[in-house]
Design a protein around this motif. Structure first.
Motif, PDB file in Angstrom:
ATOM      1  N   ALA A   1      47.341  -3.762  16.017  1.00  0.00           N
ATOM      2  CA  ALA A   1      47.660  -4.700  14.971  1.00  0.00           C
ATOM      3  C   ALA A   1      47.058  -4.079  12.905  1.00  0.00           C
ATOM      4  CB  ALA A   1      47.278  -5.957  15.281  1.00  0.00           C
ATOM      5  N   LEU A   2      46.035  -3.646  13.211  1.00  0.00           N
ATOM      6  CA  LEU A   2      45.001  -3.107  11.856  1.00  0.00           C
ATOM      7  C   LEU A   2      46.183  -1.950  11.913  1.00  0.00           C
ATOM      8  CD1 LEU A   2      42.842  -3.248  10.070  1.00  0.00           C
ATOM      9  CD2 LEU A   2      41.386  -1.431  11.265  1.00  0.00           C
ATOM     10  N   GLN A   3      46.575  -0.730  12.539  1.00  0.00           N
ATOM     11  CA  GLN A   3      47.907   0.397  12.142  1.00  0.00           C
ATOM     12  C   GLN A   3      48.364  -0.570  11.557  1.00  0.00           C
ATOM     13  OE1 GLN A   3      46.273   3.282  12.038  1.00  0.00           O
ATOM     14  NE2 GLN A   3      48.125   3.916  11.386  1.00  0.00           N
ATOM     15  N   VAL A   4      49.206  -1.521  11.911  1.00  0.00           N
ATOM     16  CA  VAL A   4      51.034  -1.730  11.645  1.00  0.00           C
ATOM     17  C   VAL A   4      50.586  -1.987   9.970  1.00  0.00           C
ATOM     18  CG1 VAL A   4      52.318  -3.766  11.909  1.00  0.00           C
ATOM     19  CG2 VAL A   4      51.518  -2.404  13.659  1.00  0.00           C
ATOM     20  N   LYS A   5      49.389  -3.545  10.176  1.00  0.00           N
ATOM     21  CA  LYS A   5      48.995  -3.177   8.840  1.00  0.00           C
ATOM     22  C   LYS A   5      48.470  -2.442   7.455  1.00  0.00           C
ATOM     23  CE  LYS A   5      45.441  -6.308   6.106  1.00  0.00           C
ATOM     24  NZ  LYS A   5      44.910  -7.459   6.134  1.00  0.00           N
ATOM     25  N   ASP A   6      47.695  -1.418   7.745  1.00  0.00           N
ATOM     26  CA  ASP A   6      47.706   0.270   7.366  1.00  0.00           C
ATOM     27  C   ASP A   6      49.093   0.724   7.089  1.00  0.00           C
ATOM     28  OD1 ASP A   6      45.868   1.358   6.010  1.00  0.00           O
ATOM     29  OD2 ASP A   6      46.457   3.062   7.159  1.00  0.00           O
ATOM     30  N   THR A   7      50.101   1.231   7.581  1.00  0.00           N
ATOM     31  CA  THR A   7      51.421   1.877   7.165  1.00  0.00           C
ATOM     32  C   THR A   7      52.251   0.974   6.410  1.00  0.00           C
ATOM     33  OG1 THR A   7      52.157   0.797   9.207  1.00  0.00           O
ATOM     34  CG2 THR A   7      51.025   2.953   9.590  1.00  0.00           C
ATOM     35  N   GLN A   8      52.140  -0.173   6.518  1.00  0.00           N
ATOM     36  CA  GLN A   8      52.701  -1.511   5.788  1.00  0.00           C
ATOM     37  C   GLN A   8      52.824  -1.296   3.922  1.00  0.00           C
ATOM     38  OE1 GLN A   8      52.160  -5.299   7.460  1.00  0.00           O
ATOM     39  NE2 GLN A   8      54.363  -4.906   8.742  1.00  0.00           N
ATOM     40  N   GLN A   9      51.400  -1.317   4.699  1.00  0.00           N
ATOM     41  CA  GLN A   9      50.553  -0.868   2.718  1.00  0.00           C
ATOM     42  C   GLN A   9      50.783   0.527   2.122  1.00  0.00           C
ATOM     43  OE1 GLN A   9      46.622  -1.929   3.293  1.00  0.00           O
ATOM     44  NE2 GLN A   9      46.607  -3.837   2.955  1.00  0.00           N
ATOM     45  N   LEU A  10      50.960   1.035   3.245  1.00  0.00           N
ATOM     46  CA  LEU A  10      50.651   2.689   2.518  1.00  0.00           C
ATOM     47  C   LEU A  10      52.646   2.935   1.977  1.00  0.00           C
ATOM     48  CD1 LEU A  10      49.644   5.624   1.813  1.00  0.00           C
ATOM     49  CD2 LEU A  10      50.312   5.799   4.121  1.00  0.00           C
ATOM     50  N   LEU A  11      53.359   2.579   2.664  1.00  0.00           N
ATOM     51  CA  LEU A  11      54.716   2.015   2.533  1.00  0.00           C
ATOM     52  C   LEU A  11      54.850   1.519   1.716  1.00  0.00           C
ATOM     53  CD1 LEU A  11      57.331   3.110   3.451  1.00  0.00           C
ATOM     54  CD2 LEU A  11      57.910   0.850   4.917  1.00  0.00           C
ATOM     55  N   ALA A  12      54.529   0.561   1.345  1.00  0.00           N
ATOM     56  CA  ALA A  12      54.277  -0.774   0.223  1.00  0.00           C
ATOM     57  C   ALA A  12      54.438  -0.067  -0.915  1.00  0.00           C
ATOM     58  CB  ALA A  12      53.832  -1.497   0.278  1.00  0.00           C
ATOM     59  N   ARG A  13      53.228   1.247  -1.289  1.00  0.00           N
ATOM     60  CA  ARG A  13      53.064   2.232  -1.965  1.00  0.00           C
ATOM     61  C   ARG A  13      53.434   2.929  -2.457  1.00  0.00           C
ATOM     62  NH1 ARG A  13      47.785   1.038  -0.028  1.00  0.00           N
ATOM     63  NH2 ARG A  13      47.799   3.168   0.915  1.00  0.00           N
ATOM     64  N   TYR A  14      54.251   3.491  -1.449  1.00  0.00           N
ATOM     65  CA  TYR A  14      54.919   4.537  -2.038  1.00  0.00           C
ATOM     66  C   TYR A  14      56.528   3.648  -2.581  1.00  0.00           C
ATOM     67  CZ  TYR A  14      52.665   8.001   0.479  1.00  0.00           C
ATOM     68  OH  TYR A  14      51.569   8.960   0.793  1.00  0.00           O
ATOM     69  N   GLU A  15      56.921   3.099  -2.113  1.00  0.00           N
ATOM     70  CA  GLU A  15      58.666   2.425  -2.485  1.00  0.00           C
ATOM     71  C   GLU A  15      58.018   2.637  -3.778  1.00  0.00           C
ATOM     72  OE1 GLU A  15      59.273  -0.929   0.438  1.00  0.00           O
ATOM     73  OE2 GLU A  15      60.827   0.866   1.985  1.00  0.00           O
ATOM     74  N   LYS A  16      57.075   1.410  -4.172  1.00  0.00           N
ATOM     75  CA  LYS A  16      57.029   1.197  -5.857  1.00  0.00           C
ATOM     76  C   LYS A  16      56.350   2.334  -7.238  1.00  0.00           C
ATOM     77  CE  LYS A  16      54.530  -3.044  -5.190  1.00  0.00           C
ATOM     78  NZ  LYS A  16      52.850  -3.414  -5.687  1.00  0.00           N
ATOM     79  N   ALA A  17      55.939   3.844  -5.786  1.00  0.00           N
ATOM     80  CA  ALA A  17      55.876   5.022  -6.865  1.00  0.00           C
ATOM     81  C   ALA A  17      56.878   6.258  -7.418  1.00  0.00           C
ATOM     82  CB  ALA A  17      54.636   5.674  -6.290  1.00  0.00           C
ATOM     83  N   ARG A  18      57.887   5.562  -6.277  1.00  0.00           N
ATOM     84  CA  ARG A  18      59.080   6.385  -5.649  1.00  0.00           C
ATOM     85  C   ARG A  18      60.149   6.313  -6.879  1.00  0.00           C
ATOM     86  NH1 ARG A  18      63.422   5.212  -1.318  1.00  0.00           N
ATOM     87  NH2 ARG A  18      63.776   3.569  -2.646  1.00  0.00           N
ATOM     88  N   PRO A  19      60.853   5.328  -8.035  1.00  0.00           N
ATOM     89  CA  PRO A  19      60.769   5.592  -8.803  1.00  0.00           C
ATOM     90  C   PRO A  19      60.596   5.994  -9.700  1.00  0.00           C
ATOM     91  CG  PRO A  19      61.174   3.034  -8.079  1.00  0.00           C
ATOM     92  CD  PRO A  19      59.868   4.203  -7.206  1.00  0.00           C
ATOM     93  N   LEU A  20      59.454   6.219 -10.289  1.00  0.00           N
ATOM     94  CA  LEU A  20      58.529   6.943 -11.155  1.00  0.00           C
ATOM     95  C   LEU A  20      58.789   8.588 -11.172  1.00  0.00           C
ATOM     96  CD1 LEU A  20      55.677   4.763 -11.633  1.00  0.00           C
ATOM     97  CD2 LEU A  20      57.932   4.229 -13.331  1.00  0.00           C
ATOM     98  N   GLY A  21      59.176   8.752  -9.761  1.00  0.00           N
ATOM     99  CA  GLY A  21      58.914  10.051  -9.106  1.00  0.00           C
ATOM    100  C   GLY A  21      57.431  10.780  -8.566  1.00  0.00           C
TER     101      GLY A  21
END
Length: 379
Positions: free
Chosen positions: A124-144
């Motif tokens: 469950a902790l691993q799921v939470k960590d990967t969710q947070q990482l994916l959320a940061r990547y999706e925010k940074a992608r529009p900025l290149g």
């Protein structure tokens, strides 16, 4: 000479008296056997006509050719299993007692699950960590700042983490053993602290709201047994009590050794008095064709086979018949006999074809009504 004449006259007188006595005695007997006859006088219909031979007759009736197939069967629960654990482990708790009625998904046994619980929490902790990482990547992608490939990798990592969490949940659930359906548990040999594995039988569970009785029937009766057909069963554990059920299933093959086929009957058991494993006597009623029914004593055997005497227009007629079945003092016959015809029951020894008879009819006054309702015999 005179003495001889006297003796001859006396002898003639004795013979005459004996003849008269015989005539009157015969007339008295006829009066008793034939209602309405007057003693002391011979019954004559018309001048020169034959006197009717007194007989007792009965109307032929129709009866079903009913046969009872008897067999011995073994009972089993409508649902019955032996419960085994899916995994190995130490028993933490046993939550049932022998004979308890349990419901579906009720907890029966709990195995030690500390490791499985920790693995679930880690997943469950691993799921939470990967969710947070994916959320940061999706925010940074529009900025290149993050490449598209890195976002895809994060998404894959999240999906993998979720699968690992699901697997951990399954492993944890396997440590809790549940009842698969409503039923009654048997005697268990396990206790808290025992080490068990997937080959250890924990307990039996049986649903006995109805009992299935398996039995064998001769292949000659294959065409007579059908699903839904009524059956009666009796167990030696409850002598004198009959339980009713229906045919639930029929085997698709004939055993080449025993020349029988398998039949399964379902017997309702709302009170739970019948148990799996009981032996049963099984009775299946098989209805056959309708045949004329006559009293057993009216069927005679001669050189040409079996026959009965039928009365037509006060005349006796010999009718050949074939014996189909004996049941309860009556015989079902196949031949030239129809419902409602008069059949001679008593007085057959002096009958001849065409002989005039005076019939006394016994039994029902209504032609063709059977005097009894027989249940048939065992095969």
């Amino acid at each position: 000479m005179t003495r001889k004449i006297t003796l001859l006259i006396a002898g003639a007188a004795v013979i005459a008296i004996a003849a008269l006595a015989s005539i009157f005695a015969k007339d008295d007997i006829m009066a008793i056997v034939t209602p309405g006859a007057k003693p002391g006088a011979t019954q004559v219909r018309d001048a020169g006509a034959d006197r009717g031979l007194p007989v007792i007759a009965e109307y032929a009736s129709l009866m079903d050719e009913k046969t009872v197939v008897e067999a011995v069967g073994t009972g089993k629960s409508s649902l019955g299993v032996s419960i085994y654990p899916a995994v190995s482990g130490e028993v933490s708790d046993v939550l049932f007692h022998a004979g308890d009625k349990v419901t579906k998904d009720q907890v029966l046994v709990i195995l030690d699950s500390d490791r499985e619980r920790l693995a679930r929490d880690l997943a469950a902790l691993q799921v939470k960590d990967t969710q947070q990482l994916l959320a940061r990547y999706e925010k940074a992608r529009p900025l290149g700042a993050v490449a598209e490939s890195e976002v895809d990798t994060a998404r894959t990592a999240l999906a993998q983490a979720r699968i690992e969490l699901d697997q951990a949940e399954v492993n944890l659930a396997d440590r809790t053993i549940l009842a698969p359906f409503d039923g009654i548990v048997g005697i268990s040999e396990i206790e808290a602290g025992d080490r068990i594995d997937s080959s250890t039988a924990i307990v039996t569970l049986d649903n006995i709201e109805s009992i299935l009785v398996d039995f064998e029937v001769a292949e000659t009766r294959f065409a007579n047994i059908r699903p839904g057909q009524k059956v009666r069963v009796e167990t030696w554990s409850l002598p004198g009590e009959l339980f009713e059920g229906t045919v639930d299933a029929i085997g698709s093959r004939i055993d080449p050794v025993s020349r029988t086929f398998s039949v399964r009957a379902r017997v309702p058991n709302p009170d739970g008095r019948l148990l799996a494993g009981m032996s049963f006597a099984v009775y299946v009623d098989i209805e056959g064709k309708q045949y004329p029914s006559v009293p057993e004593i009216s069927v005679l055997w001669g050189d040409e086979g079996t026959y009965v005497w039928r009365i037509e227009d006060e005349k006796a007629t010999r009718v050949p018949v074939r014996v189909v079945k004996r049941t309860g003092g009556r015989i079902l016959v196949d031949g030239g006999i129809s419902k409602g015809e008069l059949i001679v029951v008593e007085g057959v020894l002096r009958l001849r074809p065409g002989r005039t008879v005076a019939a006394t009819i016994r039994g029902s006054d209504e032609p063709g009504v059977a005097a009894r309702d027989d249940m048939g015999e065992g095969s």
